[in-house]
Design a protein around this motif. Sequence first.
Motif, PDB file in Angstrom:
ATOM      1  N   PHE A  25      -2.864   8.588  -1.528  1.00 47.83           N
ATOM      2  CA  PHE A  25      -3.813   8.677  -0.258  1.00 47.83           C
ATOM      3  C   PHE A  25      -3.367   8.535   1.121  1.00 47.83           C
ATOM      4  O   PHE A  25      -2.106   7.968   1.337  1.00 47.83           O
ATOM      5  CB  PHE A  25      -4.699   7.187  -0.427  1.00 47.83           C
ATOM      6  N   PRO A  26      -4.034   9.305   1.968  1.00 49.25           N
ATOM      7  CA  PRO A  26      -3.586   9.733   3.488  1.00 49.25           C
ATOM      8  C   PRO A  26      -3.572   8.473   4.497  1.00 49.25           C
ATOM      9  O   PRO A  26      -3.016   8.655   5.468  1.00 49.25           O
ATOM     10  CB  PRO A  26      -4.123  10.886   3.782  1.00 49.25           C
ATOM     11  N   LEU A  27      -4.758   7.590   4.130  1.00 44.05           N
ATOM     12  CA  LEU A  27      -4.736   6.394   5.179  1.00 44.05           C
ATOM     13  C   LEU A  27      -4.918   5.180   4.826  1.00 44.05           C
ATOM     14  O   LEU A  27      -5.108   5.070   3.619  1.00 44.05           O
ATOM     15  CB  LEU A  27      -6.365   6.987   5.923  1.00 44.05           C
ATOM     16  N   VAL A  28      -4.428   4.349   5.482  1.00 47.25           N
ATOM     17  CA  VAL A  28      -4.733   2.829   5.458  1.00 47.25           C
ATOM     18  C   VAL A  28      -5.817   2.325   6.314  1.00 47.25           C
ATOM     19  O   VAL A  28      -5.768   2.564   7.719  1.00 47.25           O
ATOM     20  CB  VAL A  28      -3.378   2.200   5.692  1.00 47.25           C
ATOM     21  N   ILE A  29      -6.834   1.665   5.858  1.00 47.56           N
ATOM     22  CA  ILE A  29      -7.848   1.316   6.501  1.00 47.56           C
ATOM     23  C   ILE A  29      -8.135  -0.391   6.689  1.00 47.56           C
ATOM     24  O   ILE A  29      -7.461  -0.826   5.456  1.00 47.56           O
ATOM     25  CB  ILE A  29      -9.291   1.944   6.039  1.00 47.56           C
TER      26      ILE A  29
ATOM     27  N   GLY B 176      -0.494  -0.437  15.716  1.00 50.38           N
ATOM     28  CA  GLY B 176      -0.460   0.969  15.480  1.00 50.38           C
ATOM     29  C   GLY B 176      -1.887   1.298  14.738  1.00 50.38           C
ATOM     30  O   GLY B 176      -2.057   2.594  14.624  1.00 50.38           O
ATOM     31  N   PHE B 177      -2.823   0.797  14.553  1.00 45.27           N
ATOM     32  CA  PHE B 177      -3.846   0.859  13.959  1.00 45.27           C
ATOM     33  C   PHE B 177      -5.017   1.558  14.998  1.00 45.27           C
ATOM     34  O   PHE B 177      -5.028   1.087  16.263  1.00 45.27           O
ATOM     35  CB  PHE B 177      -4.701   0.088  13.171  1.00 45.27           C
ATOM     36  N   THR B 178      -5.707   2.492  14.934  1.00 43.79           N
ATOM     37  CA  THR B 178      -6.588   3.179  15.578  1.00 43.79           C
ATOM     38  C   THR B 178      -8.147   2.882  15.218  1.00 43.79           C
ATOM     39  O   THR B 178      -8.305   3.132  13.930  1.00 43.79           O
ATOM     40  CB  THR B 178      -6.506   4.589  15.562  1.00 43.79           C
TER      41      THR B 178
ATOM     42  N   THR C 116      -2.495   6.268   9.353  1.00 42.42           N
ATOM     43  CA  THR C 116      -1.965   7.337   8.346  1.00 42.42           C
ATOM     44  C   THR C 116      -0.968   6.646   7.579  1.00 42.42           C
ATOM     45  O   THR C 116      -0.164   5.667   8.275  1.00 42.42           O
ATOM     46  CB  THR C 116      -1.460   8.705   8.893  1.00 42.42           C
ATOM     47  N   ILE C 117      -0.964   6.980   6.464  1.00 43.29           N
ATOM     48  CA  ILE C 117       0.441   6.318   5.460  1.00 43.29           C
ATOM     49  C   ILE C 117       1.613   6.816   5.932  1.00 43.29           C
ATOM     50  O   ILE C 117       2.614   6.478   5.892  1.00 43.29           O
ATOM     51  CB  ILE C 117      -0.036   6.823   3.966  1.00 43.29           C
ATOM     52  N   ALA C 118       1.616   8.112   6.675  1.00 38.97           N
ATOM     53  CA  ALA C 118       2.979   8.891   7.282  1.00 38.97           C
ATOM     54  C   ALA C 118       3.472   7.798   8.261  1.00 38.97           C
ATOM     55  O   ALA C 118       4.561   7.534   8.373  1.00 38.97           O
ATOM     56  CB  ALA C 118       2.628  10.147   7.701  1.00 38.97           C
ATOM     57  N   ALA C 119       2.541   7.236   8.992  1.00 37.79           N
ATOM     58  CA  ALA C 119       2.894   6.409   9.967  1.00 37.79           C
ATOM     59  C   ALA C 119       3.313   4.968   9.594  1.00 37.79           C
ATOM     60  O   ALA C 119       4.298   4.258  10.285  1.00 37.79           O
ATOM     61  CB  ALA C 119       1.659   6.071  11.358  1.00 37.79           C
TER      62      ALA C 119
ATOM     63  N   LEU D 172       0.834  -1.160   0.273  1.00 35.34           N
ATOM     64  CA  LEU D 172       0.005  -0.034  -0.112  1.00 35.34           C
ATOM     65  C   LEU D 172       0.649   1.134  -0.001  1.00 35.34           C
ATOM     66  O   LEU D 172       0.536   2.206  -0.884  1.00 35.34           O
ATOM     67  CB  LEU D 172      -1.034  -0.012   1.186  1.00 35.34           C
ATOM     68  N   LEU D 173       1.909   1.080   0.699  1.00 33.45           N
ATOM     69  CA  LEU D 173       2.885   2.427   0.895  1.00 33.45           C
ATOM     70  C   LEU D 173       3.433   2.617  -0.636  1.00 33.45           C
ATOM     71  O   LEU D 173       3.578   3.810  -1.117  1.00 33.45           O
ATOM     72  CB  LEU D 173       4.122   2.184   1.796  1.00 33.45           C
ATOM     73  N   LEU D 174       3.786   1.691  -1.334  1.00 34.58           N
ATOM     74  CA  LEU D 174       4.296   1.755  -2.787  1.00 34.58           C
ATOM     75  C   LEU D 174       3.169   2.229  -3.723  1.00 34.58           C
ATOM     76  O   LEU D 174       3.472   3.257  -4.268  1.00 34.58           O
ATOM     77  CB  LEU D 174       4.753   0.273  -3.135  1.00 34.58           C
TER      78      LEU D 174
END
Length: 167
Positions: free
Chosen positions: A122-126, A141-143, A155-158, A113-115
Motif C-alpha cells: 500500500f502506498p500511503l500511511v494515513i 513528516g505527515f501532510t 507516503t510509504i516511500a517517505a 506498517l512498513l513491514l
Amino acid sequence: MITVLLDKNKHDRNYFDCGVYALNNYLRVMASQQAKKDNTRTFVLEDEKFPERIIGFYTLTMTPIDLTALPLKLRKKHQSASSGGLIARLAIDQRYKHQGYGEWLLIDALRKLLLASETVAFPLVIVDAKEGAIAFYKKFGFTPFNDTPNKLFMTIAAVRKSLVELL
Ligand SMILES: CC(C)(COP(=O)(O)OP(=O)(O)OC[C@H]1O[C@@H](n2cnc3c(N)ncnc32)[C@H](O)[C@@H]1OP(=O)(O)O)[C@@H](O)C(=O)NCCC(=O)NCCS
C-alpha cells in the motif's frame, strides 16, 4: 522498549488516561472487541515496573484512500491504489507525556506498517489526528489531506526513507 498486543486479561485499561475521553473509551471498551473481530490491532507500551499499566497505545488497520484529496502528482502516481495503512488512534497517558514516548510509539507504528506493506503493498500511511495533535504529526513528516486537515498522510516511500535514516 517493546510494544505488545493489548491483552485485556493483563492490561489495566481503566488506569489509562490520555485526557481525551474518546481515546480512553476506545481502549477500555472497543479495542479488544475490534481485535477479536480482526478489524483492528491495538499495541500497547507497558510500564516496565508495572506491566499492567499502559504508557501509550496505538491502533492499526487499513482504510480507503480518497484520491481526490491528494496532491495531483500523488493522485496520478497512485491512481490504481485503493487502500492505505491507518494509524487510527495513538495516545500517551498524561502521566507519561513529554518524555518522548509519543515519538517512540509513532516510529514503532510506522515500522510495523512498513513491514506489513512489504507483504501487502500500500502506498500511503494515513493518520486520524485529534485537533491538538495535528502539529505533532506534521512534525514527523505527515501532510494534511486537502479537504480534511485532521486527516494526514505520508507516503510509504517517505516512511521507508526516514526509518532507514534512523538506523
Ligand atoms: C500527541 C501525543 C501522542 C504526544 O505524546 P508525547 O509522549 O507527549 O510526545 P513526545 O514527548 O514524544 O514528543 C515528541 C515531540 O513532539 C512534540 N509534541 C508533543 N505533543 C505535541 C503536540 N500536541 N503538538 C505538536 N508537537 C507536539 C514535542 O514537543 C516533542 O518535540 P521535541 O522533540 O522537538 O521536543 C500525546 O500528547 C497524546 O496522547 N495526546 C492526546 C491524545 C491525542 O491527541 N492523540 C493523537 C491523535 S489520535
